[in-house]
Design a protein around this motif. Structure first.
Motif, short mmCIF file in Angstrom:
data_model
loop_
_atom_site.label_atom_id
_atom_site.label_comp_id
_atom_site.label_asym_id
_atom_site.label_seq_id
_atom_site.Cartn_x
_atom_site.Cartn_y
_atom_site.Cartn_z
N ALA A 126 0.94 -1.26 -0.14
CA ALA A 126 -0.03 -0.14 -0.02
C ALA A 126 0.95 1.23 0.05
CB ALA A 126 -0.92 -0.09 1.21
N TYR A 127 0.72 2.27 -0.87
CA TYR A 127 1.41 3.51 -0.80
C TYR A 127 0.54 4.78 -1.04
CZ TYR A 127 2.00 2.12 -5.72
OH TYR A 127 1.77 1.57 -6.83
N ASP A 128 0.71 5.76 -0.44
CA ASP A 128 0.31 7.10 -0.67
C ASP A 128 1.18 7.67 -1.93
OD1 ASP A 128 0.08 9.92 -0.89
OD2 ASP A 128 -0.39 10.02 1.32
N HIS A 168 -2.17 6.36 -6.09
CA HIS A 168 -2.09 5.50 -4.89
C HIS A 168 -2.28 4.16 -5.11
CE1 HIS A 168 -2.23 9.75 -3.27
NE2 HIS A 168 -3.79 9.69 -3.81
N ALA A 169 -2.20 3.31 -4.03
CA ALA A 169 -2.39 2.12 -3.94
C ALA A 169 -2.63 1.41 -2.62
CB ALA A 169 -1.30 0.78 -4.73
N SER A 170 -3.92 0.60 -2.64
CA SER A 170 -4.06 0.33 -1.25
C SER A 170 -3.72 -1.67 -1.62
CB SER A 170 -5.32 0.23 -0.84
OG SER A 170 -6.32 0.03 -1.90
N ASP A 193 4.76 6.40 4.37
CA ASP A 193 3.87 6.44 3.08
C ASP A 193 3.84 4.99 2.30
OD1 ASP A 193 6.11 7.45 1.89
OD2 ASP A 193 5.28 9.24 1.13
N ARG A 207 3.72 1.09 3.00
CA ARG A 207 3.41 -0.27 3.79
C ARG A 207 3.59 -1.60 3.20
NH1 ARG A 207 5.62 1.15 8.58
NH2 ARG A 207 6.66 2.62 7.03
N ILE A 208 4.43 -2.77 3.61
CA ILE A 208 4.14 -3.78 2.99
C ILE A 208 3.24 -4.57 3.91
CG2 ILE A 208 5.54 -6.26 2.64
CD1 ILE A 208 6.48 -3.70 1.02
N LEU A 209 2.19 -5.04 3.43
CA LEU A 209 1.03 -5.78 3.90
C LEU A 209 1.11 -7.00 4.27
CD1 LEU A 209 -1.74 -3.61 2.11
CD2 LEU A 209 -0.65 -3.08 4.14
N TYR A 228 -6.37 12.72 -1.99
CA TYR A 228 -6.97 11.62 -2.41
C TYR A 228 -8.25 11.52 -3.20
CZ TYR A 228 -3.84 10.79 1.56
OH TYR A 228 -2.59 10.76 2.32
N PHE A 257 -6.87 5.06 -7.18
CA PHE A 257 -6.19 3.88 -6.06
C PHE A 257 -6.32 2.61 -7.23
CE2 PHE A 257 -6.63 6.02 -1.96
CZ PHE A 257 -7.17 7.07 -2.34
#
Lengths: 262, 262
Positions: free
Chosen positions: B9-11, B58-60, B88, B90-92, B129, B240
């Protein structure tokens, strides 16, 4: 002379609080609003605000007022401000109010909301708007503890040094803990708040959620009137000033989602 | 040699897209991940990504993979990455996958979501966003237009120059327009997307919402295969990448909220 009231929303991330400072550490909301007004109508004004939010605190419903000689109609004021303001501050509403209205002293009650991101890995899109606590919190304990805080108390335990309050008696009409999956929202509604009071309440409730404080200890913590009993102060960036009220209506009439105090 | 798949995920606000560039205009998601991995295990890797998001997107649920000799267990990888990554990104999730898995080529379908803030005064907390359109959009026209886009088509009209696709045939399983008060969300699910395709679709639907294009004109716009027919490209910061799928399950099994295609 007119007295103008504004409803203001802002992202506090890049501001050093609301209040203009003599030796500024950086831009403030008050200073930014005053400068934009001066550019708009070539008039220096002093803006009074309902809640003096700390550095990093956000607002979706801050209220301010100022006296002016300008003739710009009230319905043109938001657009004029917004055309010159940075995108992280927006004027939502402007109204002419009686000369004796003061955004701070005329307020009957205020609502603050605090967001906790209780996922193990923090959500990137709300990282600037919530406090990340990776350890799962016990919501029902937090709710039980919050109930003890409601009502009229001497909140000295929950006041940081540095405030200008003369008394510590305040009424907290509601302190509601809600969870929507891993997002925890704590809503505090009261007739007045001491310096850092909401952040100290949230820090204490988080300690309850972690099991470091039992809900039943809260009455003793309130009675102690010792700041060190409340320990943790929650970070500024999870806090929102949501609403400032100026009517005689109760919080439960304006926000039915808060449910009445039993 | 192991093949590792990450969910990321990233902003995208502060990144110049996903793909590492030879002459970088600024940091990229790929470059940042590769650098952190090198710091972690002293090994240079090349990271392949499912969707090459543009600057500001962005990506979730972005998915990437890379080949490595490192022995770090898969369940320790997210924490290791997250300890060195900026907040900004994160590895989920991290998983060992078969050697021939490729984040881009193995994908069966992808989901993108686009947010439009349709309030007159933009919401400060979602300004990074969502695309702010102050004029009220006609949602039912947009929904009608979106229906014409669903199915298998030659989407050349909706492809910007500069992509590396050899064919323009794609299947859009779903193009759903939903409104929650003044927040409009457009979800696009398809077996593949051309360069800027979602942003051009959203730009076109926004023109429909404004009344500049009638829903009934969409089939002709698709058939024309002329980019200029679609006009507006929606800004990157409302987009996104939500999900990349690698199984044979249909989008409607994974996302019941999208409702099946009729």
């Amino acid at each position: 002379m007119r007295n103008i009231r504004l409803k203001v929303a802002y992202d506090g991330t890049n501001y050093h609080g609301f209040q203009r400072q003599i030796e500024t550490a950086g831009p403030t909301i008050q200073g930014t609003l005053e400068k934009v007004w001066e550019r708009l109508v070539e008039e220096k004004v002093t803006i009074a605000m309902a809640g003096r939010t700390d550095a990093g605190v956000h607002a979706s419903g801050q209220v301010v007022n100022f006296l002016t000689e300008a003739r710009i109609p009230e319905d043109k004021i938001p657009k004029a401000f917004n055309s010159l303001l940075p995108k992280d501050i927006r004027i939502l509403l402007a109204e002419d109010v009686p000369w004796d209205f003061n955004a701070r002293w005329s307020a009957t009650w205020k609502r603050y909301d605090y967001h906790i991101d209780n996922q193990r890995i923090p959500e990137v899109f709300t990282r600037l708007y919530s406090w990340h606590i990776p350890v799962p919190l016990n919501i029902s304990s937090m709710r039980e503890a919050a109930k003890f805080l409601e009502g009229r108390h001497n909140f000295k335990t929950f006041a940081a040094a540095g405030g200008d309050s003369k008394t510590f008696e305040r009424t907290l009409y509601r302190c509601l803990v809600r969870a929507d999956q891993d997002l925890i929202r704590i809503s505090c509604v009261g007739d007045g708040f001491l310096y850092h009071m909401v952040r100290i309440i949230v820090g204490t409730l988080a300690d309850v959620g972690r099991g470091r404080i039992m809900p039943g200890e809260i009455p003793g913590i309130i009675e102690s009137q010792e700041r060190r009993q409340a320990r943790l102060i929650a970070p500024a960036h999870g806090l929102f000033l949501t609403h400032v009220n100026y009517t005689v209506e109760s919080p439960f009439e304006i926000f039915p989602d808060l449910e009445p105090l039993i």
